[in-house]
Design a protein around this motif. Structure first.
Motif, PDB file in Angstrom:
ATOM      1  N   ALA A   1      71.827  -0.392  47.103  1.00 48.49           N
ATOM      2  CA  ALA A   1      73.052  -0.499  46.322  1.00 48.49           C
ATOM      3  C   ALA A   1      72.980  -1.570  45.241  1.00 48.49           C
ATOM      4  CB  ALA A   1      74.229  -0.759  47.243  1.00 48.49           C
ATOM      5  N   ASP A   2      71.823  -1.732  44.645  1.00 49.06           N
ATOM      6  CA  ASP A   2      71.709  -2.616  43.485  1.00 49.06           C
ATOM      7  C   ASP A   2      70.917  -1.882  42.406  1.00 49.06           C
ATOM      8  OD1 ASP A   2      68.941  -2.933  44.027  1.00 49.06           O
ATOM      9  OD2 ASP A   2      69.267  -4.788  45.131  1.00 49.06           O
ATOM     10  N   PHE A   3      70.612  -2.561  41.327  1.00 43.93           N
ATOM     11  CA  PHE A   3      69.989  -1.905  40.177  1.00 43.93           C
ATOM     12  C   PHE A   3      68.652  -1.236  40.496  1.00 43.93           C
ATOM     13  CE2 PHE A   3      68.232  -6.127  40.235  1.00 43.93           C
ATOM     14  CZ  PHE A   3      66.894  -5.925  39.918  1.00 43.93           C
ATOM     15  N   ARG A   4      68.000  -1.638  41.563  1.00 47.55           N
ATOM     16  CA  ARG A   4      66.695  -1.045  41.896  1.00 47.55           C
ATOM     17  C   ARG A   4      66.795   0.438  42.226  1.00 47.55           C
ATOM     18  NH1 ARG A   4      64.843  -5.246  46.313  1.00 47.55           N
ATOM     19  NH2 ARG A   4      67.056  -4.960  46.778  1.00 47.55           N
ATOM     20  N   HIS A   5      67.979   0.921  42.559  1.00 46.97           N
ATOM     21  CA  HIS A   5      68.144   2.350  42.831  1.00 46.97           C
ATOM     22  C   HIS A   5      67.722   3.174  41.621  1.00 46.97           C
ATOM     23  CE1 HIS A   5      71.543   4.029  40.497  1.00 46.97           C
ATOM     24  NE2 HIS A   5      71.889   2.765  40.366  1.00 46.97           N
ATOM     25  N   ARG A   6      67.816   2.602  40.450  1.00 44.75           N
ATOM     26  CA  ARG A   6      67.512   3.330  39.219  1.00 44.75           C
ATOM     27  C   ARG A   6      66.036   3.724  39.104  1.00 44.75           C
ATOM     28  NH1 ARG A   6      71.089  -0.822  35.623  1.00 44.75           N
ATOM     29  NH2 ARG A   6      73.107   0.113  36.067  1.00 44.75           N
ATOM     30  N   ALA A   7      65.173   3.057  39.820  1.00 41.53           N
ATOM     31  CA  ALA A   7      63.738   3.374  39.747  1.00 41.53           C
ATOM     32  C   ALA A   7      63.455   4.813  40.185  1.00 41.53           C
ATOM     33  CB  ALA A   7      62.931   2.392  40.602  1.00 41.53           C
ATOM     34  N   LEU A   8      64.327   5.410  40.990  1.00 38.49           N
ATOM     35  CA  LEU A   8      64.078   6.762  41.492  1.00 38.49           C
ATOM     36  C   LEU A   8      64.369   7.861  40.475  1.00 38.49           C
ATOM     37  CD1 LEU A   8      65.414   6.458  45.131  1.00 38.49           C
ATOM     38  CD2 LEU A   8      63.047   6.576  44.370  1.00 38.49           C
ATOM     39  N   ARG A   9      65.364   7.664  39.590  1.00 34.77           N
ATOM     40  CA  ARG A   9      65.760   8.761  38.696  1.00 34.77           C
ATOM     41  C   ARG A   9      66.013   8.337  37.251  1.00 34.77           C
ATOM     42  NH1 ARG A   9      69.735  11.847  43.022  1.00 34.77           N
ATOM     43  NH2 ARG A   9      68.033  12.375  44.425  1.00 34.77           N
ATOM     44  N   HIS A  10      66.135   7.058  36.998  1.00 33.47           N
ATOM     45  CA  HIS A  10      66.470   6.587  35.652  1.00 33.47           C
ATOM     46  C   HIS A  10      65.196   6.378  34.820  1.00 33.47           C
ATOM     47  CE1 HIS A  10      70.335   6.015  37.518  1.00 33.47           C
ATOM     48  NE2 HIS A  10      70.862   5.502  36.432  1.00 33.47           N
ATOM     49  N   HIS A  11      64.585   7.494  34.451  1.00 31.88           N
ATOM     50  CA  HIS A  11      63.378   7.487  33.620  1.00 31.88           C
ATOM     51  C   HIS A  11      63.194   8.905  33.061  1.00 31.88           C
ATOM     52  CE1 HIS A  11      61.706   9.231  37.274  1.00 31.88           C
ATOM     53  NE2 HIS A  11      61.978   8.105  37.913  1.00 31.88           N
ATOM     54  N   ALA A  12      62.183   9.066  32.219  1.00 29.44           N
ATOM     55  CA  ALA A  12      61.988  10.359  31.545  1.00 29.44           C
ATOM     56  C   ALA A  12      61.814  11.500  32.549  1.00 29.44           C
ATOM     57  CB  ALA A  12      60.787  10.280  30.608  1.00 29.44           C
ATOM     58  N   GLU A  13      61.040  11.289  33.588  1.00 29.44           N
ATOM     59  CA  GLU A  13      60.851  12.336  34.586  1.00 29.44           C
ATOM     60  C   GLU A  13      62.165  12.678  35.279  1.00 29.44           C
ATOM     61  OE1 GLU A  13      59.327  15.172  37.258  1.00 29.44           O
ATOM     62  OE2 GLU A  13      58.599  14.444  35.337  1.00 29.44           O
ATOM     63  N   GLY A  14      63.019  11.679  35.525  1.00 30.67           N
ATOM     64  CA  GLY A  14      64.325  11.930  36.120  1.00 30.67           C
ATOM     65  C   GLY A  14      65.192  12.809  35.238  1.00 30.67           C
ATOM     66  N   VAL A  15      65.110  12.604  33.938  1.00 27.97           N
ATOM     67  CA  VAL A  15      65.875  13.432  32.999  1.00 27.97           C
ATOM     68  C   VAL A  15      65.411  14.887  33.101  1.00 27.97           C
ATOM     69  CG1 VAL A  15      66.330  13.874  30.554  1.00 27.97           C
ATOM     70  CG2 VAL A  15      66.393  11.527  31.436  1.00 27.97           C
ATOM     71  N   PHE A  16      64.098  15.099  33.160  1.00 30.08           N
ATOM     72  CA  PHE A  16      63.576  16.462  33.275  1.00 30.08           C
ATOM     73  C   PHE A  16      63.863  17.049  34.656  1.00 30.08           C
ATOM     74  CE2 PHE A  16      61.542  15.393  29.375  1.00 30.08           C
ATOM     75  CZ  PHE A  16      61.372  16.602  28.730  1.00 30.08           C
ATOM     76  N   MET A  17      63.877  16.214  35.695  1.00 29.20           N
ATOM     77  CA  MET A  17      64.213  16.666  37.037  1.00 29.20           C
ATOM     78  C   MET A  17      65.663  17.167  37.077  1.00 29.20           C
ATOM     79  SD  MET A  17      63.753  14.625  40.686  1.00 29.20           S
ATOM     80  CE  MET A  17      62.759  13.430  39.845  1.00 29.20           C
ATOM     81  N   ALA A  18      66.555  16.455  36.407  1.00 34.73           N
ATOM     82  CA  ALA A  18      67.956  16.890  36.336  1.00 34.73           C
ATOM     83  C   ALA A  18      68.051  18.265  35.673  1.00 34.73           C
ATOM     84  CB  ALA A  18      68.800  15.867  35.581  1.00 34.73           C
ATOM     85  N   GLU A  19      67.248  18.462  34.649  1.00 36.69           N
ATOM     86  CA  GLU A  19      67.235  19.760  33.971  1.00 36.69           C
ATOM     87  C   GLU A  19      66.761  20.861  34.925  1.00 36.69           C
ATOM     88  OE1 GLU A  19      65.923  20.859  29.567  1.00 36.69           O
ATOM     89  OE2 GLU A  19      64.196  20.617  30.894  1.00 36.69           O
ATOM     90  N   THR A  20      65.781  20.552  35.767  1.00 30.31           N
ATOM     91  CA  THR A  20      65.295  21.524  36.746  1.00 30.31           C
ATOM     92  C   THR A  20      66.378  21.847  37.768  1.00 30.31           C
ATOM     93  OG1 THR A  20      63.027  20.746  36.485  1.00 30.31           O
ATOM     94  CG2 THR A  20      63.529  21.916  38.517  1.00 30.31           C
TER      95      THR A  20
ATOM     96  N   VAL B   1      72.709  15.041  28.589  1.00 32.15           N
ATOM     97  CA  VAL B   1      73.548  14.305  29.537  1.00 32.15           C
ATOM     98  C   VAL B   1      72.704  13.289  30.301  1.00 32.15           C
ATOM     99  CG1 VAL B   1      75.144  14.519  31.480  1.00 32.15           C
ATOM    100  CG2 VAL B   1      75.076  16.314  29.719  1.00 32.15           C
ATOM    101  N   GLY B   2      71.529  13.702  30.748  1.00 27.58           N
ATOM    102  CA  GLY B   2      70.643  12.787  31.457  1.00 27.58           C
ATOM    103  C   GLY B   2      70.178  11.636  30.588  1.00 27.58           C
ATOM    104  N   GLU B   3      69.811  11.948  29.357  1.00 28.02           N
ATOM    105  CA  GLU B   3      69.370  10.891  28.437  1.00 28.02           C
ATOM    106  C   GLU B   3      70.503   9.906  28.172  1.00 28.02           C
ATOM    107  OE1 GLU B   3      67.969  13.204  25.128  1.00 28.02           O
ATOM    108  OE2 GLU B   3      65.978  13.476  26.024  1.00 28.02           O
ATOM    109  N   GLN B   4      71.707  10.420  28.008  1.00 25.20           N
ATOM    110  CA  GLN B   4      72.870   9.547  27.793  1.00 25.20           C
ATOM    111  C   GLN B   4      73.043   8.601  28.966  1.00 25.20           C
ATOM    112  OE1 GLN B   4      76.660  11.478  28.380  1.00 25.20           O
ATOM    113  NE2 GLN B   4      77.360   9.485  29.041  1.00 25.20           N
ATOM    114  N   HIS B   5      72.965   9.125  30.180  1.00 25.15           N
ATOM    115  CA  HIS B   5      73.161   8.317  31.382  1.00 25.15           C
ATOM    116  C   HIS B   5      72.142   7.177  31.442  1.00 25.15           C
ATOM    117  CE1 HIS B   5      74.553   7.922  35.659  1.00 25.15           C
ATOM    118  NE2 HIS B   5      73.458   7.165  35.670  1.00 25.15           N
TER     119      HIS B   5
END
Length: 121
Positions: free
Chosen positions: A37-56, A75-79
């Protein structure tokens, strides 16, 4: 941005529609808060691959309640940009992980599967 709802409000300002049109995507990006529950959670999805994963997961486009069709990737890039200021690669995150001895401590697979090489397995 602290909550998917606020990201969704920002999406409404960008492309129209309603908060509900975007909430599932923004909630998916932040679902990793269940793990840490801190900023480190972003390492799992807050990156280019996460944006493409959301699209999938959500499809290449979403249709807003107004009928407008927009790319899911927008939407993913905005986030990610709202949270980090840019879109890093997963490698950018990995470079920041301090390796620990346990991370590389593995037995060769053939020793784990061969009862002669590893008695008692």
């Amino acid at each position: 941005m602290a909550h998917p709802y606020h990201h969704a409000l920002s999406s409404v300002n960008n492309w129209g529609g309603t908060v509900e049109d975007y909430l599932a995507i923004h909630s998916w990006f932040d679902a990793s808060k269940e793990i840490t529950a801190d900023f480190r959670h972003r390492a799992l999805r807050h990156h280019a691959e996460g944006v493409f994963m959301a699209e999938t997961i959500f499809g290449p486009t979403i249709t807003l309640s107004t009928g407008r069709v927009i790319p899911t990737r927008w939407v993913g890039e905005q986030h990610v940009r709202e949270d980090l200021g840019f879109i890093p690669s997963f490698v950018d995150w990995v470079r920041s992980i301090r390796p620990q001895p346990w991370m590389g401590r593995a037995q060769p697979l053939h020793k784990q599967l061969d009862p002669i090489a590893a008695p008692g397995v």
